[in-house]
Design a protein around this motif. Structure first.
Motif, PDB file in Angstrom:
ATOM      1  N   ALA A 147      26.599  40.229  44.208  1.00 50.10           N
ATOM      2  CA  ALA A 147      26.606  39.893  45.601  1.00 50.10           C
ATOM      3  C   ALA A 147      26.516  38.344  45.850  1.00 50.10           C
ATOM      4  N   ILE A 148      25.631  37.729  44.890  1.00 49.85           N
ATOM      5  CA  ILE A 148      25.376  36.293  44.993  1.00 49.85           C
ATOM      6  C   ILE A 148      26.810  35.739  44.359  1.00 49.85           C
ATOM      7  N   ALA A 149      27.285  36.350  43.472  1.00 48.95           N
ATOM      8  CA  ALA A 149      28.480  35.746  42.872  1.00 48.95           C
ATOM      9  C   ALA A 149      29.644  35.912  43.882  1.00 48.95           C
ATOM     10  N   LYS A 150      29.770  36.854  44.690  1.00 51.02           N
ATOM     11  CA  LYS A 150      30.712  37.009  45.707  1.00 51.02           C
ATOM     12  C   LYS A 150      30.636  35.843  46.661  1.00 51.02           C
ATOM     13  N   GLN A 151      29.335  35.602  47.117  1.00 52.75           N
ATOM     14  CA  GLN A 151      28.903  34.752  48.230  1.00 52.75           C
ATOM     15  C   GLN A 151      29.526  33.345  47.711  1.00 52.75           C
ATOM     16  N   ILE A 152      29.061  33.043  46.293  1.00 57.62           N
ATOM     17  CA  ILE A 152      29.243  31.494  45.833  1.00 57.62           C
ATOM     18  C   ILE A 152      30.996  31.420  45.684  1.00 57.62           C
ATOM     19  N   MET A 153      31.641  32.619  45.366  1.00 55.27           N
ATOM     20  CA  MET A 153      33.188  32.350  45.168  1.00 55.27           C
ATOM     21  C   MET A 153      33.795  32.009  46.477  1.00 55.27           C
ATOM     22  N   GLU A 154      33.352  32.758  47.639  1.00 53.42           N
ATOM     23  CA  GLU A 154      33.749  32.552  48.899  1.00 53.42           C
ATOM     24  C   GLU A 154      33.670  31.224  49.277  1.00 53.42           C
ATOM     25  N   GLY A 155      32.265  30.664  49.103  1.00 50.01           N
ATOM     26  CA  GLY A 155      31.990  29.449  49.321  1.00 50.01           C
ATOM     27  C   GLY A 155      33.113  28.190  48.578  1.00 50.01           C
ATOM     28  N   HIS A 156      33.544  28.648  47.382  1.00 45.52           N
ATOM     29  CA  HIS A 156      34.542  27.910  46.752  1.00 45.52           C
ATOM     30  C   HIS A 156      35.947  28.078  47.261  1.00 45.52           C
ATOM     31  N   GLY A 157      36.001  29.092  48.215  1.00 39.50           N
ATOM     32  CA  GLY A 157      37.383  29.114  48.638  1.00 39.50           C
ATOM     33  C   GLY A 157      38.238  30.138  47.566  1.00 39.50           C
ATOM     34  N   GLY A 158      37.272  30.843  46.832  1.00 39.94           N
ATOM     35  CA  GLY A 158      37.944  31.730  45.944  1.00 39.94           C
ATOM     36  C   GLY A 158      37.685  33.227  46.092  1.00 39.94           C
ATOM     37  N   THR A 159      38.001  34.047  45.090  1.00 39.37           N
ATOM     38  CA  THR A 159      37.799  35.398  45.196  1.00 39.37           C
ATOM     39  C   THR A 159      37.178  35.969  43.872  1.00 39.37           C
ATOM     40  N   ILE A 160      36.595  37.188  44.064  1.00 42.24           N
ATOM     41  CA  ILE A 160      36.001  37.805  42.852  1.00 42.24           C
ATOM     42  C   ILE A 160      36.158  39.347  42.937  1.00 42.24           C
ATOM     43  N   SER A 161      36.813  40.032  41.902  1.00 40.02           N
ATOM     44  CA  SER A 161      37.126  41.448  42.109  1.00 40.02           C
ATOM     45  C   SER A 161      36.809  42.113  40.568  1.00 40.02           C
ATOM     46  N   ALA A 162      36.744  43.576  40.608  1.00 43.52           N
ATOM     47  CA  ALA A 162      36.602  43.928  39.350  1.00 43.52           C
ATOM     48  C   ALA A 162      37.624  45.418  39.009  1.00 43.52           C
ATOM     49  N   VAL A 163      37.735  45.689  37.942  1.00 45.58           N
ATOM     50  CA  VAL A 163      38.347  46.953  37.564  1.00 45.58           C
ATOM     51  C   VAL A 163      37.803  47.439  36.279  1.00 45.58           C
TER      52      VAL A 163
END
Length: 489
Positions: free
Chosen positions: A453-469
């Protein structure tokens, strides 16, 4: 007073006022042209009984009286020419017949031979007749006939032939019918417009009122449909958007409340477990259970480890709270990503080798590829992913692979492991706060539920995305996408 009643009253006023005005104007026109109301009936008598032009009729009667006194006037060219001149000013002509033979025709009558063809026969002395309009040579004519006997017992007839305007004649003849028809059309049009506008205004307002009542009762599970592009339609669209956002807000609030309850339950357990262990070991030391230097040292190391667990958990809670409230500042810098990843990868490889975890890196980036990122926060993202990969490794030869490459205007970083994987139903929730695919609250296997959840917040703050398969028992791949920086573009 309701809007519906106001509209109906205004529409009624819009109908009644024009009607009254038309009737008053018509009444004033009749009085002005006819002198009194008694002449209204005579105004609309049939054209068979009364000639429309009073002055022409007066001239015709004058001719009749003159001829009765002096029959020789019927052959007096000067007298007939004088009467013709006066009639011509009224757009009328004169024809005289004696014993069936035409003895005189005015010039305008002679120009149209059809006017004297088929004239009606002599009726009786002192008879006066008026005939309906006849169309001859694209013009309408009215005939006024006067019959009389002169002193020589000759049958004489004077014809007054008047050219009339067909439009004026039609209006005068059919004025009552036209007037009533226009009133009917006015009333019908008004009723239709009133009905149409009422439906276009009242029904949408009723729908809005019902929707407001539903919202007041706490029911947001409906959809308001108000068609149209006018102001009411725009109001309906705005109201529906408000309802939708309010529903989403309530659902989000309910989710927050559920998360809060989960947070309290999870944090209570997570805090209680190390605290209980610390308390137990402290009691052991106080009560003398750790009666040897070796036991005391073991107890102290355990207390220190549990205290570290508490510190990590509290730090993660504090960080996530600041990120969630947008109170955690990012210190962005233009960073060349290829050397950044290689330095971090070298450190990671050293740590993983100590744990006997295989590691490979394939960083296919141009050394000049630049991204805007916060060094420490982005490293936390990478570390949180690696911690999960290590925590959920179950193979005899665990392995982690890193790859990085440019994809258009983004850099794509993938971190793959061969761990236990994630079930499909859990995969969609792993970036939610406090969610754990492994329900146990063991710090070694369950984690805090905040890392991704922290990783997602940080990535969104960088204008990026995070996903997983992921595939159960085969492993998980986490993908990070971060935009390439173009020097302030």
């Amino acid at each position: 007073m309701s809007i519906r009643l106001k509209l109906l009253l205004s529409y009624a006023a819009m109908l009644v006022i024009p009607l009254v005005s038309i009737m008053l104007i018509s009444l004033l026109m009749v009085i002005f042209f006819q002198g009194d109301l008694q002449n209204i009936k005579s105004l609309y008598e049939s054209t068979e009984d009364r000639f429309d032009y009073d002055r022409v009729e007066h001239i015709a009667k004058e001719i009749k009286r003159s001829v009765q006194r002096q029959p020789e006037l019927l052959t007096d060219q000067a007298y007939l020419d004088e009467m013709t001149a006066e009639l011509k000013a009224r757009d009328a002509g004169l024809a005289v017949r004696l014993d069936g033979a035409l003895v005189y025709q005015s010039a305008d009558v002679r120009q149209v031979p059809e006017l004297t063809a088929g004239l009606p026969p002599f009726k009786k002395p002192d008879a006066a007749s008026q005939y309906p309009a006849v169309k001859i040579a694209n013009a309408n004519y009215l005939y006024l006939q006067f019959d009389f006997d002169d002193r020589t017992a000759k049958q004489g007839t004077v014809f007054i032939i008047s050219k009339i305007d067909p439009v004026t004649y039609f209006i005068r003849k059919y004025f009552p019918t036209l007037f009533i028809s226009l009133l009917f059309v006015l009333v019908l049009t008004h009723l239709l417009l009133t009905t149409f506008m009422s439906r276009r205004i009242i029904r949408p307002l009723q729908a809005l009122r019902n929707a407001a009542r539903e919202i007041k009762e706490g029911n947001l599970d409906f959809r308001l449909r108000v068609a149209g592009k006018d102001e009411i339609g725009q109001l309906g669209v705005a109201f529906e958007e408000m309802r939708s956002r309010l529903q989403q807000s309530i659902e989000r609030q309910a989710q927050y409340e559920e998360n809060r309850k989960t947070l309290i339950a999870n944090i209570s357990h997570d805090l209680k477990t190390p605290l209980t262990a610390i308390k137990g070991y402290v009691d052991g030391i106080v009560e003398g259970v750790a009666d040897t230097p070796e036991k005391s040292a073991k107890y102290m190391r355990t207390i220190a480890a549990k205290a570290d667990e508490l510190d990590v958990l509290i730090n993660e809670l504090f960080l996530y709270s600041k990120l969630d409230l947008n109170r955690e500042p990012f210190r962005f810098e233009a960073v060349r990503l290829e050397p950044y990843l290689r330095d971090w990868s070298d450190e990671l490889q050293f740590e993983l080798e100590k744990r006997r975890i295989g590691y490979t890196a394939a960083i296919a980036l141009d050394p000049e590829t630049v991204v805007s990122l916060d060094w420490d926060h982005f490293k936390r993202v990478l570390n949180n992913i690696i911690q999960n990969s290590v925590r959920y490794s179950d193979k005899a030869e665990p392995a982690i692979a890193l790859s990085a490459a440019r994809d258009g205007q983004e850099v794509v970083i993938r971190i793959a492991d061969n761990g236990i994987g994630i079930e499909p139903e859990a995969l969609t929730h792993i970036f939610e706060r406090f969610y754990r695919a492994e329900e146990s609250r063991n710090a070694d296997t369950g984690g805090s539920g905040l890392g991704l959840a922290i990783a997602k917040q940080i990535m969104e703050g960088h204008g990026g995305t995070i996903s997983a398969v992921s595939r159960p028992n085969e492993g998980t791949t986490v993908t990070l996408r971060i935009p390439v920086w173009h020097g302030g573009e």
